[in-house]
Design a protein around this motif. Structure first.
Motif, mmCIF file in Angstrom:
data_model
loop_
_atom_site.group_PDB
_atom_site.id
_atom_site.type_symbol
_atom_site.label_atom_id
_atom_site.label_comp_id
_atom_site.label_asym_id
_atom_site.label_seq_id
_atom_site.Cartn_x
_atom_site.Cartn_y
_atom_site.Cartn_z
ATOM 1 N N LEU A 214 6.698 -67.537 -95.769
ATOM 2 C CA LEU A 214 6.617 -68.738 -97.210
ATOM 3 C C LEU A 214 5.582 -69.594 -96.320
ATOM 4 O O LEU A 214 4.155 -69.567 -97.250
ATOM 5 N N ARG A 215 5.661 -70.051 -95.317
ATOM 6 C CA ARG A 215 4.640 -70.627 -94.594
ATOM 7 C C ARG A 215 2.447 -69.857 -94.568
ATOM 8 O O ARG A 215 1.816 -70.216 -94.903
ATOM 9 N N HIS A 216 2.839 -68.585 -94.330
ATOM 10 C CA HIS A 216 2.297 -67.826 -93.728
ATOM 11 C C HIS A 216 1.651 -67.821 -95.286
ATOM 12 O O HIS A 216 0.179 -66.969 -95.124
ATOM 13 N N ASP A 217 2.451 -67.636 -96.223
ATOM 14 C CA ASP A 217 1.833 -67.442 -97.898
ATOM 15 C C ASP A 217 1.221 -68.829 -98.647
ATOM 16 O O ASP A 217 0.658 -68.794 -99.150
ATOM 17 N N TYR A 218 1.605 -69.077 -98.034
ATOM 18 C CA TYR A 218 1.588 -71.083 -98.650
ATOM 19 C C TYR A 218 -0.317 -71.593 -98.785
ATOM 20 O O TYR A 218 -0.330 -71.534 -99.720
ATOM 21 N N ILE A 219 -0.958 -70.382 -98.298
ATOM 22 C CA ILE A 219 -2.467 -70.592 -98.028
ATOM 23 C C ILE A 219 -2.918 -70.467 -99.609
ATOM 24 O O ILE A 219 -4.122 -71.158 -99.986
ATOM 25 N N LYS A 220 -2.004 -69.510 -100.681
ATOM 26 C CA LYS A 220 -2.625 -69.322 -101.463
ATOM 27 C C LYS A 220 -2.375 -69.194 -102.281
ATOM 28 O O LYS A 220 -2.950 -70.622 -103.566
ATOM 29 N N VAL A 221 -1.651 -71.026 -102.160
ATOM 30 C CA VAL A 221 -1.251 -72.205 -103.046
ATOM 31 C C VAL A 221 -2.204 -73.866 -102.788
ATOM 32 O O VAL A 221 -3.081 -73.629 -103.560
ATOM 33 N N ILE A 222 -2.681 -73.315 -101.152
ATOM 34 C CA ILE A 222 -3.796 -74.385 -100.816
ATOM 35 C C ILE A 222 -5.103 -73.730 -101.789
ATOM 36 O O ILE A 222 -5.967 -74.296 -102.362
ATOM 37 N N LEU A 223 -5.152 -72.718 -101.950
ATOM 38 C CA LEU A 223 -6.597 -72.134 -101.841
ATOM 39 C C LEU A 223 -6.851 -71.894 -103.950
ATOM 40 O O LEU A 223 -7.389 -71.517 -104.532
ATOM 41 N N GLY A 224 -5.568 -71.627 -104.484
ATOM 42 C CA GLY A 224 -4.864 -72.341 -105.865
ATOM 43 C C GLY A 224 -5.354 -71.098 -106.768
ATOM 44 O O GLY A 224 -5.367 -70.832 -107.462
ATOM 45 N N GLU A 225 -4.985 -69.821 -105.905
ATOM 46 C CA GLU A 225 -4.429 -68.367 -106.520
ATOM 47 C C GLU A 225 -3.108 -68.081 -107.156
ATOM 48 O O GLU A 225 -3.411 -67.630 -108.045
ATOM 49 N N ILE A 226 -1.957 -68.963 -106.770
ATOM 50 C CA ILE A 226 -1.351 -69.115 -107.680
ATOM 51 C C ILE A 226 -0.147 -70.236 -107.433
ATOM 52 O O ILE A 226 -1.276 -71.365 -106.327
ATOM 53 N N ASP A 227 0.272 -71.100 -108.456
ATOM 54 C CA ASP A 227 1.191 -71.617 -108.308
ATOM 55 C C ASP A 227 2.269 -72.362 -107.699
ATOM 56 O O ASP A 227 2.579 -71.450 -107.170
ATOM 57 N N PHE A 228 2.721 -73.464 -107.259
ATOM 58 C CA PHE A 228 3.574 -73.582 -106.254
ATOM 59 C C PHE A 228 4.894 -73.366 -106.556
ATOM 60 O O PHE A 228 5.783 -72.048 -106.016
#
Ligand SMILES: [Zn+2]
Length: 474
Positions: free
Chosen positions: A347-361
């Motif tokens: 989950l943490r490895h994937d969290y970057i996509k939320v930081i980058l605004g690619e997907i929502d939380f």
């Protein structure tokens, strides 16, 4: 036919000097007439190199945290940099930009899981900006161990660039890339830069005042005589800030060197990804683990006292404290989130996509959930992941690079620690601040006497009274 080729790699990066709470860089008097160093370096280096089209002709990486700042300050320059990689990508199928692991962490000193997060966040950030996958990755301070190289290869990174003394033998030909065999039938290519030329470019301004002289006097003698031996690539690597900031007018030197001067001598201007297409490595090499390009004592510079900086006694206690605080934060994150998600680290490895605004939380949590948390627990996971983001920042290498604790880079690392502790408290109700302060107490500036536990408590108090939750990028 054997060819003579040349490549320049620029590592473009600045320590994150933003106030960890506001995200804004405070006024830096030394940078006058500019507001801060980033703006000054941008005006002398990043922007003119982009305007001159130099990012099309060199190999380069831009640290994700610097890109983040630049995207807000001067989006036009960011677009020019991206376009210049894109032109090569469209023409040759491989771009000349390479990725960098996310937070400029000394990867050999990081845990395996933090290494994976750093590499995966770095790749995601690169793809987000450049629109294609990176083939190479720059390792902060070129600090390397086998586990790091394995993780690069596992994540489809095909090459990196190292200093020649990081090879396991002194008998290397730096004009050829080497293959480093790894576990699970994987391997990675390594380009070793030319030490003599890289040093000249960095520290001998006379050598780079005229591109024609540079080629005749310093570069040409590096090649085998014409008609003998294999094709050769001479690679130099340095901080990108060299070309216009550390040394004025070197943006123009670089432009003429890569656009006209090389051509006149029939030297091909290339970059590692393009070179590999035609010249895959034919020799293998193992690397000297726990080494780097800017500490000749391995990676001691970022964990203790070595000859690189005097008065380094504060570094070991800071490294130990941050490691222990990180472990406390991790335990809280993993214990809580594993109630709801299959694999908290994934989950943490994937969290970057939320930081980058690619997907929502919520979308991200749904993809990882074994049991979808209710709103209250969703909010707690959000806080704990924000603490994990702070935890990654705590290890920014700049915090250990210089000779004293009482400067902005180490203090910022401690401030990230305070934010991680505060976010963990908001999520779990567990107050780890006393424990953290005790761990940090042994870190003291030899110059001013300022201590890390004092910086920690001051910043914690600021975090408590500010809207830290409102700043979470989720
Ligand atoms: Zn050292």
């Amino acid at each position: 036919m054997n060819s003579h080729a040349f490549s320049v790699h620029g590592h473009f990066y600045q320590p994150p000097r933003e106030d960890p709470l506001t995200g804004k860089i405070p006024q830096e008097p030394g940078a006058k007439p500019y507001h801060n160093w980033n703006e000054r370096i941008h005006d002398h280096d990043y922007r003119p190199n982009a305007v001159l089209g130099n990012f099309e002709r060199i190999s380069f990486n831009v640290g994700p945290t610097l890109f983040d700042w630049m995207a807000e300050y001067d989006p036009r320059t960011v677009q020019q940099i991206i376009d210049q990689d894109g032109w090569n990508f469209d023409r040759y199928g491989v771009g000349n930009a390479i990725a960098q692991s996310y937070n400029h962490t000394i990867l050999p000193l990081a845990s395996r899981e933090d290494k994976i997060t750093q590499v995966r966040w770095g790749i995601a950030d690169f793809e987000h900006r450049f629109g294609h996958a990176p083939l190479g990755m720059w390792l902060p301070e070129t600090a390397v161990d086998e586990e790091t190289l394995q993780i690069l290869a596992d994540n489809k990174i095909f090459f990196t660039i190292l200093a020649p003394w990081q090879a396991d033998t002194n008998l290397i030909d730096t004009s050829q890339p080497y293959l480093v065999p790894l576990k699970n039938k994987k391997s990675i290519s390594v380009f070793f830069y030319d030490q003599d030329l890289s040093t000249r470019i960095s520290f001998d301004p006379a050598a780079t005042s005229n591109a024609d002289i540079f080629i005749n006097q310093y570069l040409m003698p590096k090649y085998y005589p014409n008609g003998s031996g294999a094709s050769q690539l001479v690679l130099v690597a340095s901080d990108g800030e060299l070309y216009g900031h550390h040394q004025p007018f070197r943006d123009k030197f670089l432009s003429y060197l890569m656009r006209g001067a090389l051509e006149m001598q029939s030297i091909e201007a290339t970059y590692p990804a393009l070179w590999l297409k035609e010249h895959p490595p034919t020799r293998t090499m193992s690397i000297r683990q726990f080494t780097s390009w800017s500490c000749h004592h391995g990676v001691v510079r970022w964990m203790g006292a070595c000859g690189c900086t005097p008065h380094g006694e504060w570094k070991a206690p800071l490294r130990i404290a941050v490691n222990e605080i990180a472990a406390l934060i991790d335990t809280q994150y993993i214990d809580f989130s594993s109630r709801f998600v299959r694999d908290p680290l994934e989950l943490r490895h994937d969290y970057i996509k939320v930081i980058l605004g690619e997907i929502d939380f919520d979308e991200m949590i749904a993809a990882h959930a074994k049991q979808m948390p209710d709103d209250e627990n969703l909010q707690k996971i959000k806080l704990l992941l924000a603490a994990q983001y702070e935890k990654q920042r705590m290890f920014t290498s700049c915090g250990w690079f210089f000779d004293d604790f009482d400067r902005i880079e180490p203090r910022n690392n401690v401030s990230y620690t305070a934010q991680a502790i505060w976010l963990t408290y908001l999520a779990t109700g567990l107050d780890l601040s006393n424990q953290a302060a005790i761990l940090l107490r042994g870190v003291k500036s030899w110059r001013t006497g300022n201590r890390a536990d004092v910086v920690f408590t001051q910043h914690l108090n600021r975090a408590r009274t500010s809207n830290l939750i409102g700043k979470i990028r989720a």
